[in-house]
Design a protein around this motif. Structure first.
Motif, PDB file in Angstrom:
ATOM      1  N   GLY A  11       0.654  -1.311   0.013  1.00  0.00           N
ATOM      2  CA  GLY A  11       0.039   0.081   0.041  1.00  0.00           C
ATOM      3  C   GLY A  11       0.954   1.261  -0.040  1.00  0.00           C
ATOM      4  O   GLY A  11       0.203   2.375  -0.015  1.00  0.00           O
ATOM      5  N   GLU A  12       2.070   0.943   0.124  1.00  0.00           N
ATOM      6  CA  GLU A  12       3.054   2.025   0.147  1.00  0.00           C
ATOM      7  C   GLU A  12       3.197   2.953  -1.177  1.00  0.00           C
ATOM      8  O   GLU A  12       3.109   2.144  -2.152  1.00  0.00           O
ATOM      9  N   PHE A  13       3.618   4.161  -1.358  1.00  0.00           N
ATOM     10  CA  PHE A  13       3.864   4.872  -2.575  1.00  0.00           C
ATOM     11  C   PHE A  13       5.361   5.159  -2.219  1.00  0.00           C
ATOM     12  O   PHE A  13       5.609   5.954  -0.930  1.00  0.00           O
ATOM     13  N   LEU A  14       6.393   5.117  -3.132  1.00  0.00           N
ATOM     14  CA  LEU A  14       7.651   5.659  -3.281  1.00  0.00           C
ATOM     15  C   LEU A  14       7.721   7.004  -3.143  1.00  0.00           C
ATOM     16  O   LEU A  14       7.085   7.783  -3.690  1.00  0.00           O
ATOM     17  N   MET A  15       8.767   7.421  -2.495  1.00  0.00           N
ATOM     18  CA  MET A  15       9.391   8.908  -2.248  1.00  0.00           C
ATOM     19  C   MET A  15      10.626   8.874  -2.755  1.00  0.00           C
ATOM     20  O   MET A  15      11.442   8.155  -2.526  1.00  0.00           O
ATOM     21  N   TYR A  16      11.089   9.961  -3.459  1.00  0.00           N
ATOM     22  CA  TYR A  16      12.668  10.146  -3.691  1.00  0.00           C
ATOM     23  C   TYR A  16      13.207  11.312  -3.209  1.00  0.00           C
ATOM     24  O   TYR A  16      12.513  12.590  -2.741  1.00  0.00           O
ATOM     25  N   MET A  17      14.429  11.370  -2.731  1.00  0.00           N
ATOM     26  CA  MET A  17      15.071  12.424  -2.356  1.00  0.00           C
ATOM     27  C   MET A  17      16.285  12.687  -3.122  1.00  0.00           C
ATOM     28  O   MET A  17      16.858  12.161  -4.054  1.00  0.00           O
ATOM     29  N   SER A  18      16.599  13.973  -3.221  1.00  0.00           N
ATOM     30  CA  SER A  18      17.177  14.806  -4.306  1.00  0.00           C
ATOM     31  C   SER A  18      17.748  15.857  -3.983  1.00  0.00           C
ATOM     32  O   SER A  18      17.591  16.539  -2.848  1.00  0.00           O
ATOM     33  N   ASP A  19      18.615  16.828  -4.755  1.00  0.00           N
ATOM     34  CA  ASP A  19      19.052  17.988  -4.406  1.00  0.00           C
ATOM     35  C   ASP A  19      18.698  19.186  -5.473  1.00  0.00           C
ATOM     36  O   ASP A  19      19.296  20.260  -5.281  1.00  0.00           O
ATOM     37  N   ASP A  20      17.617  18.941  -6.309  1.00  0.00           N
ATOM     38  CA  ASP A  20      17.323  20.125  -7.031  1.00  0.00           C
ATOM     39  C   ASP A  20      15.856  20.085  -7.329  1.00  0.00           C
ATOM     40  O   ASP A  20      15.202  18.688  -7.263  1.00  0.00           O
ATOM     41  N   ASP A  21      15.074  21.105  -7.588  1.00  0.00           N
ATOM     42  CA  ASP A  21      13.710  21.032  -7.539  1.00  0.00           C
ATOM     43  C   ASP A  21      13.011  20.068  -8.743  1.00  0.00           C
ATOM     44  O   ASP A  21      12.222  19.572  -8.381  1.00  0.00           O
ATOM     45  N   ALA A  22      13.794  19.973  -9.659  1.00  0.00           N
ATOM     46  CA  ALA A  22      13.258  19.409 -10.867  1.00  0.00           C
ATOM     47  C   ALA A  22      13.724  17.674 -10.695  1.00  0.00           C
ATOM     48  O   ALA A  22      13.293  16.935 -11.614  1.00  0.00           O
ATOM     49  N   MET A  23      14.648  17.440  -9.748  1.00  0.00           N
ATOM     50  CA  MET A  23      14.889  16.174  -9.290  1.00  0.00           C
ATOM     51  C   MET A  23      15.604  15.373 -10.408  1.00  0.00           C
ATOM     52  O   MET A  23      15.317  14.100 -10.883  1.00  0.00           O
ATOM     53  N   GLN A  24      16.528  16.135 -11.183  1.00  0.00           N
ATOM     54  CA  GLN A  24      17.314  15.730 -12.311  1.00  0.00           C
ATOM     55  C   GLN A  24      18.704  15.191 -12.193  1.00  0.00           C
ATOM     56  O   GLN A  24      19.280  14.717 -13.079  1.00  0.00           O
ATOM     57  N   THR A  25      19.022  15.421 -11.009  1.00  0.00           N
ATOM     58  CA  THR A  25      20.414  15.023 -10.713  1.00  0.00           C
ATOM     59  C   THR A  25      20.401  13.529  -9.868  1.00  0.00           C
ATOM     60  O   THR A  25      19.929  12.709 -10.571  1.00  0.00           O
ATOM     61  N   TRP A  26      20.844  13.408  -8.786  1.00  0.00           N
ATOM     62  CA  TRP A  26      20.889  12.145  -7.952  1.00  0.00           C
ATOM     63  C   TRP A  26      19.569  11.910  -7.450  1.00  0.00           C
ATOM     64  O   TRP A  26      18.965  12.921  -7.019  1.00  0.00           O
ATOM     65  N   ASN A  27      18.987  10.807  -7.093  1.00  0.00           N
ATOM     66  CA  ASN A  27      17.752  10.545  -6.579  1.00  0.00           C
ATOM     67  C   ASN A  27      18.036   9.239  -5.876  1.00  0.00           C
ATOM     68  O   ASN A  27      18.051   8.086  -6.261  1.00  0.00           O
ATOM     69  N   LEU A  28      17.286   9.505  -4.614  1.00  0.00           N
ATOM     70  CA  LEU A  28      17.750   8.293  -3.718  1.00  0.00           C
ATOM     71  C   LEU A  28      16.181   7.690  -3.183  1.00  0.00           C
ATOM     72  O   LEU A  28      15.463   8.817  -2.697  1.00  0.00           O
ATOM     73  N   PRO A  29      15.870   6.641  -3.511  1.00  0.00           N
ATOM     74  CA  PRO A  29      14.546   6.090  -3.043  1.00  0.00           C
ATOM     75  C   PRO A  29      14.376   6.318  -1.493  1.00  0.00           C
ATOM     76  O   PRO A  29      15.103   5.677  -0.787  1.00  0.00           O
ATOM     77  N   GLU A  30      13.179   6.658  -1.022  1.00  0.00           N
ATOM     78  CA  GLU A  30      12.834   6.748   0.151  1.00  0.00           C
ATOM     79  C   GLU A  30      11.596   6.189   0.761  1.00  0.00           C
ATOM     80  O   GLU A  30      10.426   6.218   0.031  1.00  0.00           O
ATOM     81  N   SER A  31      11.569   5.658   1.818  1.00  0.00           N
ATOM     82  CA  SER A  31      10.391   4.627   2.408  1.00  0.00           C
ATOM     83  C   SER A  31       9.582   5.482   3.334  1.00  0.00           C
ATOM     84  O   SER A  31      10.224   5.644   4.686  1.00  0.00           O
ATOM     85  N   CYS A  32       8.632   6.317   3.064  1.00  0.00           N
ATOM     86  CA  CYS A  32       8.100   7.270   3.972  1.00  0.00           C
ATOM     87  C   CYS A  32       6.587   7.154   4.105  1.00  0.00           C
ATOM     88  O   CYS A  32       6.040   6.691   3.303  1.00  0.00           O
ATOM     89  N   VAL A  33       6.160   7.582   5.070  1.00  0.00           N
ATOM     90  CA  VAL A  33       4.775   7.399   5.585  1.00  0.00           C
ATOM     91  C   VAL A  33       3.793   8.431   4.813  1.00  0.00           C
ATOM     92  O   VAL A  33       2.727   8.154   4.086  1.00  0.00           O
ATOM     93  N   PHE A  34       4.325   9.716   4.617  1.00  0.00           N
ATOM     94  CA  PHE A  34       3.816  10.958   3.989  1.00  0.00           C
ATOM     95  C   PHE A  34       3.165  10.605   2.676  1.00  0.00           C
ATOM     96  O   PHE A  34       1.882  11.098   2.584  1.00  0.00           O
ATOM     97  N   PRO A  35       3.725  10.104   1.756  1.00  0.00           N
ATOM     98  CA  PRO A  35       3.303  10.040   0.257  1.00  0.00           C
ATOM     99  C   PRO A  35       1.893   9.500   0.262  1.00  0.00           C
ATOM    100  O   PRO A  35       0.745   9.863  -0.522  1.00  0.00           O
ATOM    101  N   ALA A  36       1.827   8.128   0.845  1.00  0.00           N
ATOM    102  CA  ALA A  36       0.483   7.600   0.936  1.00  0.00           C
ATOM    103  C   ALA A  36      -0.689   8.275   1.565  1.00  0.00           C
ATOM    104  O   ALA A  36      -1.923   8.195   1.065  1.00  0.00           O
TER     105      ALA A  36
END
Length: 360
Positions: free
Chosen positions: A37-62
């Motif tokens: 039931g979870e949805f993935l979230m990604y962490m990045s360092d730019d607004d467009a999220m076009q550089t590095w992206n790290l998958p995160e397991s968070c409660v908030f997206p769902a």
């Protein structure tokens, strides 16, 4: 010719076109919701999220996607998505009906304290889904987690002040038990145990509703808009469209005192519309802007232009591009977002516009 806040756009968008876009987005979310039931979230360092992206397991997206999809009732696939999301969130519940930003398997779960933002957003969603959660207990915890002016602290952590709530002391003792990890958290991240954030307070207001204890929040939100302080009123939400969106949900919920800032919000959103119909810098900004406009009662032509932009930018497999939704602090060194999250907000905007057209 349509008035600025009068009738909906003279040339409406066909319901078939809207339904097609909505159904494609729903199919995308159905296919990208994890089995739990979870949805993935990604962490990045730019607004467009076009550089590095790290998958995160968070409660908030769902919780966020779930609240957006509540605007699409009586749709079988949506009900299945909501049901899975609700069960996922219910499983993540901690003592007293509280939630952490991270899931129970995340490496930072024990490092990050409970917070009232996740707790309020998840609780609001689960209430709408008729799940049995300890509402009285977590609402009382929130009420006992305020500073002297009546505004709500973001974090449920130890502070040098009297608190009679037993549940509060459970979490305070839990933090003190892991004092070294707690010190690492406050040193590593751009936050303080005394944080008071505008969007967090807006989300608490939506969950608790208008009552004696939330009256200071209403005055606080009005003051932020009247003094044009929305660009720097929250540690985590650094995008003004996000601020407008969350405040506007309380307007739509019937907090009549906030009607005094409706015109200000409408005017500031409309002046940020681009020639192609979009708002701000992204389709996410556009979706948030449209929902905020509808929440505040605007029905003019510019909403239709924004909706057309959303439909035009939908990808072939039904999603919309990821964009930063919230940040790791004021310095914006890290940001969080995902295609799934953007898609949820776009679906909310499309569904709200479809409903608006039907009433006109």
């Amino acid at each position: 010719m349509c008035s600025e806040k009068g009738e909906i756009a003279c040339k409406s968008i066909s319901e078939k076109k809207l339904n097609n876009s909505i159904n494609r987005g729903i199919n995308y979310l159905e296919n990208h919701q994890l089995p739990n039931g979870e949805f993935l979230m990604y962490m990045s360092d730019d607004d467009a999220m076009q550089t590095w992206n790290l998958p995160e397991s968070c409660v908030f997206p769902a919780a966020l996607i779930g609240n957006s999809l509540l605007s699409i009732p009586n749709h079988q696939k949506v009900q299945e998505i909501l049901f899975k999301s609700a069960h996922f969130l219910y499983y993540q519940m901690d003592r007293g009906g509280t939630w952490n930003h991270y899931t129970i398997l995340h490496r930072f779960r024990k490092l990050c304290p409970q917070d009232l933002d996740d707790t309020s957003c998840v609780s609001y969603f689960l209430k709408q889904m008729n799940f049995d959660i300890p509402v009285k207990r977590n609402q009382q915890l929130a009420v006992n987690n305020r500073r002297s002016d009546g505004l709500f602290y973001t974090w449920i952590v130890f502070r040098w002040r009297f608190n009679k709530n037993v549940l509060y002391w459970y979490f305070a003792a839990k933090e003190l038990k892991h004092l070294f990890k707690s010190l690492i958290f406050w040193h590593k991240f751009e936050c303080s145990r005394y944080d008071v954030d505008a969007v967090v307070n807006a989300n608490i207001l939506l969950y608790l509703g208008k009552r004696k204890e939330t009256l200071p929040v209403i005055s606080y939100l009005i003051d932020i808009i009247k003094t044009e302080s929305e660009e720097d009123c929250d540690t985590w939400y650094r995008n003004i469209f996000t601020v407008y969106y969350f405040i506007s949900r309380n307007i739509y919920a019937g907090i009549i005192e906030l009607d005094s800032i409706k015109d200000d919000i409408i005017h500031r959103i409309l002046k940020r519309q681009n020639l192609d119909g979009s708002f701000g810098k992204s389709v996410l900004d556009t979706a948030l802007a449209i929902s905020a406009l509808i929440n505040t009662g605007y029905k003019g032509e510019k909403i239709k232009n924004g909706i057309e932009y959303i439909i035009k930018t939908q990808r072939r497999n039904g999603h919309w591009d990821r964009w930063a939704f919230y940040y790791g602090g004021p310095k914006k060194l890290s940001c969080f977002g995902s295609e799934e999250l953007t898609t949820g907000f776009c679906l909310e905007a499309l569904a709200r516009f479809r409903d608006l057209q039907k009433t006109e």
